[in-house]
Design a protein around this motif. Structure first.
Motif, PDB file in Angstrom:
ATOM      1  N   TRP A  61      71.219  31.546  36.696  1.00  0.00           N
ATOM      2  CA  TRP A  61      70.870  30.642  35.611  1.00  0.00           C
ATOM      3  C   TRP A  61      69.597  29.917  36.003  1.00  0.00           C
ATOM      4  O   TRP A  61      69.129  30.041  37.137  1.00  0.00           O
ATOM      5  N   ALA A  62      69.034  29.191  35.067  1.00  0.00           N
ATOM      6  CA  ALA A  62      67.808  28.445  35.346  1.00  0.00           C
ATOM      7  C   ALA A  62      68.053  27.561  36.559  1.00  0.00           C
ATOM      8  O   ALA A  62      69.023  26.803  36.581  1.00  0.00           O
ATOM      9  N   TYR A 117      59.013  23.312  33.272  1.00  0.00           N
ATOM     10  CA  TYR A 117      60.390  23.780  33.466  1.00  0.00           C
ATOM     11  C   TYR A 117      61.443  22.714  33.167  1.00  0.00           C
ATOM     12  O   TYR A 117      62.625  22.948  33.377  1.00  0.00           O
ATOM     13  N   THR A 120      64.348  23.856  30.830  1.00  0.00           N
ATOM     14  CA  THR A 120      65.288  24.861  31.326  1.00  0.00           C
ATOM     15  C   THR A 120      65.890  24.413  32.652  1.00  0.00           C
ATOM     16  O   THR A 120      67.063  24.042  32.707  1.00  0.00           O
TER      17      THR A 120
END
Length: 195
Positions: A61-62, A117, A120
């Motif tokens: 996942w992120a 980022y 996310t």
């Protein structure tokens, strides 16, 4: 039991080479060092190798990109090892725990995300930091599971431990199978070989 676990989380782009190297040195090369030292005795005794991976060895996942990559390396090395050891009678089980109440979460190296980022990686890390204690399973149950598996005559190669692990892996497999089916037409059939 073979366990090397160093947690490094952050955007793939933002984790520098030194941190990435330290992660792989611990999680992958440390694991292999222990295996090399113990395999002669384990082969001779038809022993059990319990590789501790993570649900992140099967999905990412992120923020988990490099950590997941290190655990995926443990997974695939363990799978190959199981094939290599099959004639000896030694068995390999790769344990894939989900979230459990251990000190792992208190010693993570987290690289704060840049603005690019934040939607996310930042969102995932914020969500993770707010999880209630009830989201983390009792670590003793993992130990009990490992003891039960080592007593099996024919143990599983992979074992998801924890509902979150089982469900996460199951959903990842469904998604991968659907994607494989969707794009299978891009894989041409092999040309007929002359007789």
């Amino acid at each position: 039991m073979n366990n090397a676990g160093y947690g490094l989380f952050g955007a793939v782009e933002q984790i520098d080479a030194d941190k990435a190297r330290a992660l792989f040195d611990t999680n992958v090369l440390g694991n292999l060092t222990v295996l090399r030292a113990t395999l002669p005795a384990l082969r001779a005794s038809r022993g059990r190798i319990v590789q501790i991976s993570s649900v992140n060895g099967r999905l990412a996942w992120a923020s988990s990109g490099l950590y997941s990559a290190s655990k995926a390396a443990v997974e695939l090395a363990g799978e190959a090892l199981a094939h290599e050891l099959a004639p000896t009678g030694a068995k390999v089980t790769i344990v894939e725990p989900g979230l459990f109440a251990t000190e792992f979460a208190t010693s993570l190296d987290v690289v704060p995300p840049s603005d690019a980022y934040a939607p996310t990686v930042g969102q995932f890390l914020a969500h993770f930091s707010q999880l209630p204690a009830s989201a983390f399973g009792n670590a003793e149950s993992v130990a009990d599971t490992i003891m039960a598996v080592t007593a099996m005559e024919e143990p599983p190669l992979r074992l998801g431990v924890g509902t979150d692990s089982v469900e996460g892996i199951r959903e990842s497999l469904r998604s991968r199978a659907a994607e494989l089916d969707l794009w299978a037409s891009f894989s041409p059939e092999p040309a007929d070989q002359p007789a």
